[in-house]
Design a protein around this motif. Structure first.
Motif, PDB file in Angstrom:
ATOM      1  N   TYR A 100      25.500  -6.716  80.386  1.00 26.74           N
ATOM      2  CA  TYR A 100      25.400  -8.168  80.242  1.00 26.74           C
ATOM      3  C   TYR A 100      25.579  -8.594  78.785  1.00 26.74           C
ATOM      4  CZ  TYR A 100      23.658  -8.701  85.001  1.00 26.74           C
ATOM      5  OH  TYR A 100      23.551  -8.709  86.366  1.00 26.74           O
TER       6      TYR A 100
ATOM      7  N   VAL B  60      30.982  -7.608  86.512  1.00 24.50           N
ATOM      8  CA  VAL B  60      30.761  -8.195  87.831  1.00 24.50           C
ATOM      9  C   VAL B  60      31.728  -9.351  88.076  1.00 24.50           C
ATOM     10  CG1 VAL B  60      29.108  -9.463  89.261  1.00 24.50           C
ATOM     11  CG2 VAL B  60      28.353  -7.475  87.933  1.00 24.50           C
ATOM     12  N   GLU B  61      31.924 -10.198  87.067  1.00 21.39           N
ATOM     13  CA  GLU B  61      32.740 -11.392  87.238  1.00 21.39           C
ATOM     14  C   GLU B  61      34.235 -11.102  87.183  1.00 21.39           C
ATOM     15  OE1 GLU B  61      31.316 -14.527  84.600  1.00 21.39           O
ATOM     16  OE2 GLU B  61      29.368 -13.541  84.564  1.00 21.39           O
TER      17      GLU B  61
ATOM     18  N   ASN C 105      28.409 -11.423  82.695  1.00 18.48           N
ATOM     19  CA  ASN C 105      28.632 -10.015  83.015  1.00 18.48           C
ATOM     20  C   ASN C 105      30.093  -9.828  83.410  1.00 18.48           C
ATOM     21  OD1 ASN C 105      28.796  -7.407  84.196  1.00 18.48           O
ATOM     22  ND2 ASN C 105      26.603  -7.445  84.616  1.00 18.48           N
TER      23      ASN C 105
ATOM     24  N   CYS D  73      28.721  -0.461  92.576  1.00 14.62           N
ATOM     25  CA  CYS D  73      27.823  -0.891  93.662  1.00 14.62           C
ATOM     26  C   CYS D  73      26.415  -1.130  93.136  1.00 14.62           C
ATOM     27  CB  CYS D  73      27.803   0.152  94.775  1.00 14.62           C
ATOM     28  SG  CYS D  73      29.301   0.211  95.773  1.00 14.62           S
TER      29      CYS D  73
ATOM     30  N   HIS E 180      22.804  -7.198  90.117  1.00 15.18           N
ATOM     31  CA  HIS E 180      23.202  -8.549  89.730  1.00 15.18           C
ATOM     32  C   HIS E 180      22.748  -9.590  90.752  1.00 15.18           C
ATOM     33  CE1 HIS E 180      25.724 -11.535  87.703  1.00 15.18           C
ATOM     34  NE2 HIS E 180      26.171 -11.909  88.881  1.00 15.18           N
ATOM     35  N   TYR E 181      22.873  -9.275  92.027  1.00 13.53           N
ATOM     36  CA  TYR E 181      22.586 -10.264  93.067  1.00 13.53           C
ATOM     37  C   TYR E 181      21.153 -10.199  93.605  1.00 13.53           C
ATOM     38  CZ  TYR E 181      27.549 -11.310  93.053  1.00 13.53           C
ATOM     39  OH  TYR E 181      28.812 -11.695  92.673  1.00 13.53           O
ATOM     40  N   LEU E 182      20.457  -9.096  93.358  1.00 23.02           N
ATOM     41  CA  LEU E 182      19.118  -8.958  93.925  1.00 23.02           C
ATOM     42  C   LEU E 182      18.003  -9.085  92.895  1.00 23.02           C
ATOM     43  CD1 LEU E 182      19.652  -5.992  96.442  1.00 23.02           C
ATOM     44  CD2 LEU E 182      19.673  -8.454  96.904  1.00 23.02           C
TER      45      LEU E 182
ATOM     46  N   LEU F 164      26.401  -4.389  91.155  1.00 19.98           N
ATOM     47  CA  LEU F 164      26.442  -5.555  92.034  1.00 19.98           C
ATOM     48  C   LEU F 164      25.098  -5.799  92.697  1.00 19.98           C
ATOM     49  CD1 LEU F 164      29.947  -5.020  93.665  1.00 19.98           C
ATOM     50  CD2 LEU F 164      29.312  -6.840  92.072  1.00 19.98           C
ATOM     51  N   LEU F 165      24.466  -4.741  93.164  1.00 23.38           N
ATOM     52  CA  LEU F 165      23.147  -4.883  93.793  1.00 23.38           C
ATOM     53  C   LEU F 165      22.142  -5.453  92.798  1.00 23.38           C
ATOM     54  CD1 LEU F 165      22.942  -1.578  95.880  1.00 23.38           C
ATOM     55  CD2 LEU F 165      23.017  -3.916  96.784  1.00 23.38           C
TER      56      LEU F 165
ATOM     57  N   ARG G  58      18.125 -11.953  86.311  1.00 25.94           N
ATOM     58  CA  ARG G  58      19.108 -11.526  85.323  1.00 25.94           C
ATOM     59  C   ARG G  58      18.486 -10.682  84.205  1.00 25.94           C
ATOM     60  NH1 ARG G  58      22.056 -12.647  88.778  1.00 25.94           N
ATOM     61  NH2 ARG G  58      23.765 -14.142  88.800  1.00 25.94           N
TER      62      ARG G  58
END
Length: 231
Positions: free
Chosen positions: A222, A185-186, A182, A201, A207-209, A204-205, A212
């Motif tokens: 992605y 994000v990266e 991604n 935001c 992506h991390y929660l 990011l949420l 994938r």
């Protein structure tokens, strides 16, 4: 395909995405490691401006790299920065066979995708793909996003993970490894508007929660890096 040969694509995308080369190479090397590959000769089909294999070649003088692309503008850029262990050709295909072949952000541009995959498999027993997952919930509710992808970067095929896996497996190919990437994000862009910051935001949420696969469908943005064995 004339946009890639008449200079239009370069005008729309200055630098031919060379700014993403080190990021893409990091994911290619991750895939090579995960699939336990030890390539010695590498073909980059649809190499564009060649920055990915040029970077790789600088770090691996013991390997040999070949890049081919139909765009004379892209190949001209590629040759300017090529080390001694890289050859570039302004052709659809380079002659010979290789340990590994790359198709990094290429498949989605090719009108006759099935023929391209067949010819790519004749070049190497192991293939590495990076393919954007343009189809998501976001594009379902805003299909104009896909039209924008076509107009700006020339995507004519649109994928989900399930479709990609089915497309490759129906050819009898074995998927050795895959992982999501991604860029947003990266390698987050500079954002100034409130709407853009809110969107980031949310990305990011997700992506991390979320897993994938869920984030790729619900939020989008992605791509998938895959390693497949054809023989």
């Amino acid at each position: 395909m004339s946009r890639y040969t008449d200079g239009k694509y370069l005008l729309q995308n200055p630098g031919w995405h060379t700014q993403d080369a080190t990021w893409k190479l990091a994911h290619v090397l991750q895939a090579v490691k995960k699939a336990r590959l030890s390539p010695r000769t590498v073909l980059d089909a649809g190499c564009g401006a060649g920055a990915l294999i040029n970077h790789w070649a600088h770090h691996r003088p013991d390997m040999h790299f070949t890049g081919c692309d139909i765009s004379p503008q892209a190949i001209s850029i590629a040759k300017q920065h090529a080390p001694a262990n890289v050859n570039f050709f302004c052709e659809a295909w380079a002659k010979g066979s290789f340990d590994t072949a790359l198709a990094i952000d290429v498949v989605e541009h090719i009108p006759d995708m099935e023929r391209f995959l067949e010819e790519l498999a004749q070049k190497a027993p192991v293939l590495i793909f990076h393919i954007p997952l343009d189809l998501s919930f976001r594009t379902l509710i805003k299909p104009e996003i896909l039209e924008e992808e076509y107009q700006t970067v020339g995507h004519i095929h649109f994928f989900t993970v399930r479709y990609l896996k089915r497309l490759l497996k129906k050819r009898g190919w074995q998927i050795l490894h895959y992982h999501y990437t991604n860029k947003y994000v990266e390698r987050p862009p500079q954002l100034t508007g409130l709407k853009s910051r809110i969107g980031m935001c949310i990305r990011l949420l997700a992506h991390y929660l979320l897993p994938r696969s869920w984030a790729a469908f619900w939020v989008g943005g992605y791509s998938l890096m895959l390693v497949v064995k054809t023989k």
